[in-house]
Design a protein around this motif. Structure first.
Motif, PDB file in Angstrom:
ATOM      1  N   ASP A 172       3.819 -56.506  -1.411  1.00 30.71           N
ATOM      2  CA  ASP A 172       5.018 -57.255  -1.050  1.00 30.71           C
ATOM      3  C   ASP A 172       6.205 -56.325  -0.829  1.00 30.71           C
ATOM      4  OD1 ASP A 172       3.694 -59.646  -1.144  1.00 30.71           O
ATOM      5  OD2 ASP A 172       4.366 -60.163  -3.174  1.00 30.71           O
ATOM      6  N   ALA A 173       6.328 -55.287  -1.660  1.00 29.49           N
ATOM      7  CA  ALA A 173       7.419 -54.329  -1.496  1.00 29.49           C
ATOM      8  C   ALA A 173       7.282 -53.578  -0.171  1.00 29.49           C
ATOM      9  CB  ALA A 173       7.429 -53.342  -2.663  1.00 29.49           C
ATOM     10  N   GLN A 174       6.083 -53.182   0.185  1.00 31.68           N
ATOM     11  CA  GLN A 174       5.857 -52.482   1.462  1.00 31.68           C
ATOM     12  C   GLN A 174       6.206 -53.392   2.644  1.00 31.68           C
ATOM     13  OE1 GLN A 174       5.990 -49.343   0.783  1.00 31.68           O
ATOM     14  NE2 GLN A 174       4.280 -48.852   2.136  1.00 31.68           N
ATOM     15  N   ARG A 175       5.853 -54.651   2.545  1.00 31.69           N
ATOM     16  CA  ARG A 175       6.153 -55.611   3.613  1.00 31.69           C
ATOM     17  C   ARG A 175       7.664 -55.779   3.763  1.00 31.69           C
ATOM     18  NH1 ARG A 175       3.433 -60.165   1.856  1.00 31.69           N
ATOM     19  NH2 ARG A 175       1.514 -59.253   2.614  1.00 31.69           N
ATOM     20  N   GLU A 176       8.370 -55.847   2.630  1.00 29.16           N
ATOM     21  CA  GLU A 176       9.819 -55.997   2.640  1.00 29.16           C
ATOM     22  C   GLU A 176      10.492 -54.758   3.249  1.00 29.16           C
ATOM     23  OE1 GLU A 176      12.775 -58.559   2.143  1.00 29.16           O
ATOM     24  OE2 GLU A 176      10.709 -59.084   1.697  1.00 29.16           O
ATOM     25  N   ILE A 177      10.004 -53.579   2.881  1.00 31.01           N
ATOM     26  CA  ILE A 177      10.544 -52.331   3.439  1.00 31.01           C
ATOM     27  C   ILE A 177      10.328 -52.281   4.941  1.00 31.01           C
ATOM     28  CG2 ILE A 177      10.178 -49.830   3.505  1.00 31.01           C
ATOM     29  CD1 ILE A 177       9.633 -49.996   0.467  1.00 31.01           C
ATOM     30  N   LYS A 222       9.988 -54.767   6.978  1.00 29.43           N
ATOM     31  CA  LYS A 222      10.834 -55.769   7.621  1.00 29.43           C
ATOM     32  C   LYS A 222      12.262 -55.244   7.790  1.00 29.43           C
ATOM     33  CE  LYS A 222      12.017 -59.524   5.380  1.00 29.43           C
ATOM     34  NZ  LYS A 222      11.975 -60.848   4.727  1.00 29.43           N
ATOM     35  N   HIS A 223      12.801 -54.632   6.729  1.00 31.06           N
ATOM     36  CA  HIS A 223      14.169 -54.097   6.809  1.00 31.06           C
ATOM     37  C   HIS A 223      14.246 -52.907   7.754  1.00 31.06           C
ATOM     38  CE1 HIS A 223      16.146 -56.693   3.978  1.00 31.06           C
ATOM     39  NE2 HIS A 223      15.166 -56.512   3.089  1.00 31.06           N
ATOM     40  N   SER A 243      22.166 -57.159   6.688  1.00 37.76           N
ATOM     41  CA  SER A 243      20.990 -57.493   5.893  1.00 37.76           C
ATOM     42  C   SER A 243      21.226 -58.805   5.169  1.00 37.76           C
ATOM     43  CB  SER A 243      20.665 -56.383   4.881  1.00 37.76           C
ATOM     44  OG  SER A 243      21.725 -56.240   3.984  1.00 37.76           O
TER      45      SER A 243
END
Length: 163
Positions: free
Chosen positions: A142-147, A149-150, A161
């Motif tokens: 989930d953290a990788q996906r969030e990174i 995306k940003h 943001s």
């Protein structure tokens, strides 16, 4: 009729990658009956409860479900029969040595596919994960996906943001 070329995926075991830490993978042939091959070509297969184990110095695949062939007669196969895996003797001895060490390792099938017309199974030498390991893996994903995306927003020029 021309011979098949390439790799055609029949079934994959996504749950195995979630439940186990994969240490090493092997490609093995599988001994099948004629109606099993026809049923596999139609895609009627499930790896959900399948695992590999030793039987008289050979590696066998247990619990693999291949549905009965619809047009088969008395020659039809049993859906969950034990199937022999085809590996080199050296590979078998290495695998069995690691399984017998008592480190909590097991053999799970990851995928079943046709490779140039031959039925193959991708086996993994794996160790079971505990629930907290699974939670950590989900949190990291989930953290990788969030990174990502940003980063994608930043590269597109959207600097604002949102929470």
């Amino acid at each position: 009729m021309t011979r098949e070329t390439g790799r055609k995926l029949i079934a994959s075991n996504k749950k195995a990658r979630h439940d186990y830490a994969i240490l090493k993978t092997y490609e093995a042939g599988i001994v099948l009956a004629g109606t099993e091959v026809k049923s596999l070509r139609a895609g009627y297969c499930s790896l959900r409860d399948a695992f590999a184990g030793e039987h008289e110095g050979e590696i066998m695949l247990y619990g693999l479900h291949i549905a009965e062939y619809g047009f088969g007669s008395w020659t039809n196969h049993a859906p969950r029969r034990t199937r022999k895996l085809l590996l080199h003797k050296v590979e078998i001895s290495r695998i069995l040595a690691q399984l017998r060490d008592g480190n909590g390792l097991t053999m799970v099938p990851l995928s079943l596919y046709f490779n140039d017309g031959w039925a193959k199974v991708e086996l993994a030498l794996a160790r079971g994960l505990r629930s907290y390991d699974k939670r950590q893996a989900l949190a990291a994903r989930d953290a990788q996906r969030e990174i990502a995306k940003h980063l994608g927003r930043h590269l597109k020029g959207a600097t604002t943001s949102r929470p």
